[in-house]
Design a protein around this motif. Sequence first.
Motif, PDB file in Angstrom:
ATOM      1  N   ARG A 307      66.432  63.538  74.143  1.00 23.69           N
ATOM      2  CA  ARG A 307      65.326  63.291  73.209  1.00 23.69           C
ATOM      3  C   ARG A 307      65.471  64.125  71.939  1.00 23.69           C
ATOM      4  NH1 ARG A 307      61.021  60.224  73.514  1.00 23.69           N
ATOM      5  NH2 ARG A 307      59.115  60.718  72.380  1.00 23.69           N
ATOM      6  N   TYR A 308      66.008  65.344  72.078  1.00 21.30           N
ATOM      7  CA  TYR A 308      66.185  66.233  70.928  1.00 21.30           C
ATOM      8  C   TYR A 308      67.588  66.845  70.943  1.00 21.30           C
ATOM      9  CZ  TYR A 308      61.238  65.989  69.755  1.00 21.30           C
ATOM     10  OH  TYR A 308      60.002  65.547  69.371  1.00 21.30           O
ATOM     11  N   PRO A 309      68.611  66.059  70.621  1.00 22.04           N
ATOM     12  CA  PRO A 309      69.966  66.607  70.588  1.00 22.04           C
ATOM     13  C   PRO A 309      70.096  67.667  69.488  1.00 22.04           C
ATOM     14  CG  PRO A 309      69.909  64.372  69.679  1.00 22.04           C
ATOM     15  CD  PRO A 309      68.574  64.613  70.305  1.00 22.04           C
ATOM     16  N   ASP A 310      70.910  68.674  69.788  1.00 24.79           N
ATOM     17  CA  ASP A 310      71.181  69.750  68.820  1.00 24.79           C
ATOM     18  C   ASP A 310      69.897  70.427  68.345  1.00 24.79           C
ATOM     19  OD1 ASP A 310      73.960  69.102  68.849  1.00 24.79           O
ATOM     20  OD2 ASP A 310      73.567  67.483  67.427  1.00 24.79           O
ATOM     21  N   LEU A 311      68.963  70.641  69.271  1.00 27.14           N
ATOM     22  CA  LEU A 311      67.674  71.195  68.873  1.00 27.14           C
ATOM     23  C   LEU A 311      67.790  72.579  68.240  1.00 27.14           C
ATOM     24  CD1 LEU A 311      64.634  70.904  68.695  1.00 27.14           C
ATOM     25  CD2 LEU A 311      64.454  71.741  71.049  1.00 27.14           C
ATOM     26  N   PRO A 312      68.584  73.517  68.772  1.00 32.12           N
ATOM     27  CA  PRO A 312      68.672  74.827  68.105  1.00 32.12           C
ATOM     28  C   PRO A 312      69.128  74.727  66.655  1.00 32.12           C
ATOM     29  CG  PRO A 312      69.569  74.969  70.321  1.00 32.12           C
ATOM     30  CD  PRO A 312      69.330  73.513  70.043  1.00 32.12           C
ATOM     31  N   ILE A 315      66.213  73.452  64.602  1.00 33.98           N
ATOM     32  CA  ILE A 315      65.229  74.517  64.389  1.00 33.98           C
ATOM     33  C   ILE A 315      65.700  75.458  63.287  1.00 33.98           C
ATOM     34  CG2 ILE A 315      64.150  76.524  65.457  1.00 33.98           C
ATOM     35  CD1 ILE A 315      64.160  74.974  68.113  1.00 33.98           C
ATOM     36  N   ALA A 316      66.983  75.808  63.322  1.00 33.89           N
ATOM     37  CA  ALA A 316      67.529  76.699  62.288  1.00 33.89           C
ATOM     38  C   ALA A 316      67.409  76.074  60.901  1.00 33.89           C
ATOM     39  CB  ALA A 316      68.984  77.029  62.608  1.00 33.89           C
ATOM     40  N   GLU A 317      67.620  74.756  60.816  1.00 36.92           N
ATOM     41  CA  GLU A 317      67.492  74.084  59.516  1.00 36.92           C
ATOM     42  C   GLU A 317      66.054  74.130  59.020  1.00 36.92           C
ATOM     43  OE1 GLU A 317      66.743  71.148  56.556  1.00 36.92           O
ATOM     44  OE2 GLU A 317      66.039  70.932  58.635  1.00 36.92           O
ATOM     45  N   LEU A 318      65.098  73.947  59.932  1.00 35.61           N
ATOM     46  CA  LEU A 318      63.689  74.069  59.545  1.00 35.61           C
ATOM     47  C   LEU A 318      63.385  75.482  59.057  1.00 35.61           C
ATOM     48  CD1 LEU A 318      61.792  72.123  62.378  1.00 35.61           C
ATOM     49  CD2 LEU A 318      62.094  71.407  60.001  1.00 35.61           C
ATOM     50  N   HIS A 319      63.917  76.471  59.762  1.00 35.28           N
ATOM     51  CA  HIS A 319      63.688  77.863  59.361  1.00 35.28           C
ATOM     52  C   HIS A 319      64.190  78.118  57.943  1.00 35.28           C
ATOM     53  CE1 HIS A 319      63.403  79.542  63.754  1.00 35.28           C
ATOM     54  NE2 HIS A 319      62.343  78.845  63.394  1.00 35.28           N
ATOM     55  N   SER A 320      65.311  77.497  57.592  1.00 30.42           N
ATOM     56  CA  SER A 320      65.863  77.700  56.248  1.00 30.42           C
ATOM     57  C   SER A 320      64.934  77.143  55.173  1.00 30.42           C
ATOM     58  CB  SER A 320      67.243  77.036  56.138  1.00 30.42           C
ATOM     59  OG  SER A 320      67.139  75.617  56.138  1.00 30.42           O
ATOM     60  N   ARG A 321      64.026  76.251  55.574  1.00 30.14           N
ATOM     61  CA  ARG A 321      63.060  75.660  54.643  1.00 30.14           C
ATOM     62  C   ARG A 321      61.692  76.327  54.753  1.00 30.14           C
ATOM     63  NH1 ARG A 321      63.399  69.651  56.685  1.00 30.14           N
ATOM     64  NH2 ARG A 321      61.679  69.378  55.184  1.00 30.14           N
ATOM     65  N   GLY A 322      61.591  77.374  55.567  1.00 33.67           N
ATOM     66  CA  GLY A 322      60.318  78.067  55.728  1.00 33.67           C
ATOM     67  C   GLY A 322      59.357  77.365  56.657  1.00 33.67           C
ATOM     68  N   ILE A 323      59.873  76.515  57.548  1.00 35.85           N
ATOM     69  CA  ILE A 323      59.038  75.769  58.489  1.00 35.85           C
ATOM     70  C   ILE A 323      59.357  76.238  59.907  1.00 35.85           C
ATOM     71  CG2 ILE A 323      58.488  73.481  59.407  1.00 35.85           C
ATOM     72  CD1 ILE A 323      59.259  72.322  56.675  1.00 35.85           C
ATOM     73  N   ILE A 394      66.215  80.041  71.676  1.00 30.87           N
ATOM     74  CA  ILE A 394      66.781  78.943  70.886  1.00 30.87           C
ATOM     75  C   ILE A 394      66.040  78.797  69.552  1.00 30.87           C
ATOM     76  CG2 ILE A 394      67.525  77.761  72.988  1.00 30.87           C
ATOM     77  CD1 ILE A 394      65.374  75.619  72.382  1.00 30.87           C
ATOM     78  N   GLY A 395      65.127  79.733  69.268  1.00 34.38           N
ATOM     79  CA  GLY A 395      64.484  79.741  67.963  1.00 34.38           C
ATOM     80  C   GLY A 395      63.056  79.236  67.932  1.00 34.38           C
ATOM     81  N   ILE A 396      62.500  78.874  69.079  1.00 37.68           N
ATOM     82  CA  ILE A 396      61.117  78.376  69.108  1.00 37.68           C
ATOM     83  C   ILE A 396      60.169  79.497  68.700  1.00 37.68           C
ATOM     84  CG2 ILE A 396      59.288  77.594  70.672  1.00 37.68           C
ATOM     85  CD1 ILE A 396      61.445  75.927  72.111  1.00 37.68           C
ATOM     86  N   ASP A 397      59.228  79.192  67.802  1.00 35.47           N
ATOM     87  CA  ASP A 397      58.343  80.193  67.200  1.00 35.47           C
ATOM     88  C   ASP A 397      56.940  80.209  67.785  1.00 35.47           C
ATOM     89  OD1 ASP A 397      60.121  81.113  64.877  1.00 35.47           O
ATOM     90  OD2 ASP A 397      60.080  78.942  64.569  1.00 35.47           O
ATOM     91  N   GLY A 398      56.590  79.199  68.533  1.00 35.25           N
ATOM     92  CA  GLY A 398      55.245  79.129  69.097  1.00 35.25           C
ATOM     93  C   GLY A 398      55.153  77.979  70.066  1.00 35.25           C
ATOM     94  N   TRP A 399      54.065  77.934  70.813  1.00 33.46           N
ATOM     95  CA  TRP A 399      53.901  76.862  71.777  1.00 33.46           C
ATOM     96  C   TRP A 399      52.464  76.796  72.251  1.00 33.46           C
ATOM     97  CZ3 TRP A 399      56.832  81.195  72.356  1.00 33.46           C
ATOM     98  CH2 TRP A 399      56.400  82.161  73.288  1.00 33.46           C
ATOM     99  N   MET A 400      52.093  75.611  72.685  1.00 30.53           N
ATOM    100  CA  MET A 400      50.851  75.425  73.416  1.00 30.53           C
ATOM    101  C   MET A 400      51.088  75.908  74.841  1.00 30.53           C
ATOM    102  SD  MET A 400      48.742  71.891  74.215  1.00 30.53           S
ATOM    103  CE  MET A 400      47.877  71.778  72.652  1.00 30.53           C
ATOM    104  N   ALA A 401      50.390  76.967  75.234  1.00 26.85           N
ATOM    105  CA  ALA A 401      50.445  77.467  76.609  1.00 26.85           C
ATOM    106  C   ALA A 401      49.309  76.787  77.362  1.00 26.85           C
ATOM    107  CB  ALA A 401      50.329  78.983  76.631  1.00 26.85           C
TER     108      ALA A 401
END
Length: 678
Positions: A307-312, A315-323, A394-401
């Motif tokens: 469902r989410y290939p190459d997720l890490p 995520i890193a690409e989003l981080h580079s955009r401040g997301i 893997i770079g996840i910044d938050g989650w619904m617990a």
Amino acid sequence: MAVSERSTPEVALRWERDGDQILLVSGEFLLLRLGPGAAAVGRGNPSIEMYRGNFAIDDSPEMMPLGHAWRTADGVMLATREGESPLLSIAIDAGGGNAGRLKVRTLSSGLDRIVLRFAGLAGQDFYGGGEQMSYLRLNGRRFPIWTSEPGVGRDKSDPYTQAMDASGLAGGDYWTTNYPQPTLIGSAGVALHLDAACYSVIDATGDGAAFEIWQGEAAIEVHRAPTLAGLVDQLSTRFGRQPPLPDWAIGGAIVGLKDGLNSFERLDRMVDAGVAVSGLWCEDWAGIRETSFGRRLFWDWQKNDSRYPDLPARIAELHSRGIRFLAYANPYLCVDGPLFAEAAAGGHLALQRDSDSPYAVDFGEFDAGVVDFTRDESAAWFAERVIGKEMLDIGIDGWMADFGEYLPTDVRLASGEDPMTAHNRWPVLWAEVNARAVASRGRTGDALFFMRAGFSGVQAHCSLLWAGDQSVDFSRHDGINTVITAALSSGLVGNAYSHSDCGGYTSLGHKTRTEELLHRWYELSAFSPVFRTHEGNRPDDNLQVDSNPDLLAGFARWSRVHRHLAPYVRTLCDEAQATGLPAQRPLFLHAPGDRETAGIQDQYLYGRDLMVAPVVEENAVERRVYVPGGELWRDLWSGSMVEAGWHDVPAPLGRPPLFVRDGSAHAELFAAIPDILR
């Protein structure tokens, strides 16, 4: 005022006598009058049924009223009548710290019910009870303290709720909540807290208020302060101050999408449309499971590569955009996932009562095991193996617990604890596991998890609440308005930050989102510490924030308002750290002499300087707003001063009633909001 609000008077408890009655007094406050009707003990005969987190709990106890009291060297003894053996003792505990503290204990084998009525508190307005959805003011009602699914509809007179009840106890009631707490706050500046995790009831009917306690021994704390704001300060200190929200979480919208790789393309289109994005939340990161309820998740907390290939890398690409990138987890593992087998082999799962097989809970067309957090090795395993390695690393910044309410009452725990007393504590243990994982990576105050379940003490571990699974409508007991009550009630007992699923979550039967509902929820979410959207349980059947140009444009405008207010929200975080005051506050916290504010729960103060009156009724183009006395307020839209009292205020779509406190240091920031919305 700040000094007096934060002052902490010594809470000395003492016994006095009034004729043939014994009184419990703290300062000038009468708490207990030990005479007829003040106390009772008994033997319970409970009936407990659970179905998918919904509970039907009943009791037919044999109760004995205690009409005779006498003093001893250790406190007070109570019996049914003079000359009978004592059945209950009440003692003042000198080790209560900043709080006065009572110890109550039954004195005969088998007595496991205690009722204690604090009639001396009569005449006050009562608040508390944890996170309440239907009523902020508790007077005249009973509130069982038991964490559970809150229900769908939550109105026993509504055929929709009745239908939900018929299909698995799922309708709920006005008192059902993910986050109960046995804390009672009186408007005169006295709070009582039952320091016990058992099933209990806050009874605010009759004179004063009572605790009903389902065990034979408990402690009751007494807190006092000159003002309700000072009492909130004390309670937040008692239960634990939360770390402040990270800058990224308060500076724009967290976009919730569960659309696989298409989520990234949709996010890009939203950014191009001008949405101020702080994060992308993909709860389906671990895979999905389609059920009759809707699109559920695959409860094995590892990235799903199909469902989410190459997720890490994504995520890193989003981080580079401040997301930032956010995910989802809960404390259960589906039996058909690899982590369940690993947990079972490691002895990490709670067991069936009469065998050594893992207990499996029916979550609706699939079963899941319960990770046993009463065993420290298992809590550590989940924190490191699951949250640490599978998510944070893997770079996840938050989650619904999510969840925390489902601990069955017939499970066998490693600690040997009775699950009837462990049940309410389970959300706190779950919060501890999440906080432990975050701290292990040095990310406290940066990585953010948010919870719907709670109980006394969750505040010390969980930085952010969300209001649970509202219906996608304007209904009185389960719609958009309940998220305001949730924020205000939970804030009074030490939870500084709350937010909701923008647009609601539960779509069953005929209920689906309207454009009006989404626009009104944008307006509300913009004035919450965190602005997060959710596609709901049936995303394909419901409008989404990007379903049409008008919805997307409205989302973009209000997300920019949220980002614009980040400097102000940062001051509210600082204030919460210093005083315990929540970001969203009932009017009465800063208007203590204005009796009219006592029951207002559909408008709020956002900090001290901004008053928000969200529109929470369908087809409304104006709404009734109360302006409290003691401060001068200016209408944000017209710029005119508004007199204290009730007003019918225009409230077309895109212009919820907003008022700025005259003389606010943030007035210039607020004044720019209309320009942002143009």
